[in-house]
Design a protein around this motif. Structure first.
Motif, PDB file in Angstrom:
ATOM      1  N   LEU A   1      40.580   8.982  -1.200  1.00  0.00           N
ATOM      2  CA  LEU A   1      40.579   7.339  -1.936  1.00  0.00           C
ATOM      3  C   LEU A   1      40.825   5.977  -1.254  1.00  0.00           C
ATOM      4  O   LEU A   1      39.781   5.176  -1.470  1.00  0.00           O
TER       5      LEU A   1
ATOM      6  N   LEU B   1      37.948   3.029  -1.122  1.00  0.00           N
ATOM      7  CA  LEU B   1      38.374   1.834  -2.131  1.00  0.00           C
ATOM      8  C   LEU B   1      38.128   0.734  -0.872  1.00  0.00           C
ATOM      9  O   LEU B   1      37.943  -0.363  -0.897  1.00  0.00           O
ATOM     10  N   GLU B   2      38.705   0.910   0.464  1.00  0.00           N
ATOM     11  CA  GLU B   2      38.761   0.032   1.957  1.00  0.00           C
ATOM     12  C   GLU B   2      36.869  -1.267   1.525  1.00  0.00           C
ATOM     13  O   GLU B   2      37.069  -2.083   2.039  1.00  0.00           O
TER      14      GLU B   2
ATOM     15  N   ILE C   1      36.274  -2.524  -1.071  1.00  0.00           N
ATOM     16  CA  ILE C   1      36.645  -4.311  -1.599  1.00  0.00           C
ATOM     17  C   ILE C   1      36.675  -5.099  -0.778  1.00  0.00           C
ATOM     18  O   ILE C   1      37.371  -6.018  -0.299  1.00  0.00           O
TER      19      ILE C   1
END
Length: 145
Positions: A16, A20-21, A24
């Motif tokens: 997750l 995500l890092e 974004i």
């Protein structure tokens, strides 16, 4: 519990937070701290006294960490991880009522031949459609805990 919580943190980060890092392009330090706290909470619930809460925690974790369009069917080695062992003890197999001898062996940490011997001795229940019942594997695991 520490081992289970550590595994959950690792899965949350790999599945997750790391993607995500990347997507974004931002530091997620605050989310990582929250993930550690959530992992500890989920571990406590999986290992705690409330069967319904443990089953809900297992379903939530599997749904969030292993999403897919098909029923969750983890690889054999997953069952010997802290999460796999906790799921087996609390709910059995999330999507099967019977498993092949080889998978039952992986779940119990024994060989396929060991499962066969346990079936012959009446210590595990054979499923009429083949394999071994997950309920008997779960009961065997609970008896060893």
């Amino acid at each position: 519990m520490d081992e289970l919580a550590q595994q959950l943190v690792g899965i949350i980060e790999r599945r997750l937070l790391d993607p995500l890092e990347i997507l974004i392009d931002s530091d997620l330090a605050n989310l990582r701290r929250k993930a550690e706290a959530a992992a500890g909470s989920f571990a406590a619930r999986l290992l705690g006294p409330d069967d319904k809460d443990a089953a809900w925690a297992a379903a939530t974790l599997i749904g969030a960490l292993y999403p897919g369009d098909t029923a969750f069917d983890p690889p054999a080695d997953w069952w010997r991880t802290p999460l796999g062992r906790a799921v087996l003890r609390r709910v059995g197999h999330p999507s099967a009522t019977a498993v092949p001898y080889a998978l039952a062996g992986a779940m119990l940490g024994i060989t396929r031949q060991g499962v066969h011997d346990l079936v012959v001795r009446g210590k595990l229940s054979r499923d009429p459609d083949g394999g071994v019942t997950v309920s008997s594997v779960r009961e065997r695991e609970l008896g060893r805990s």
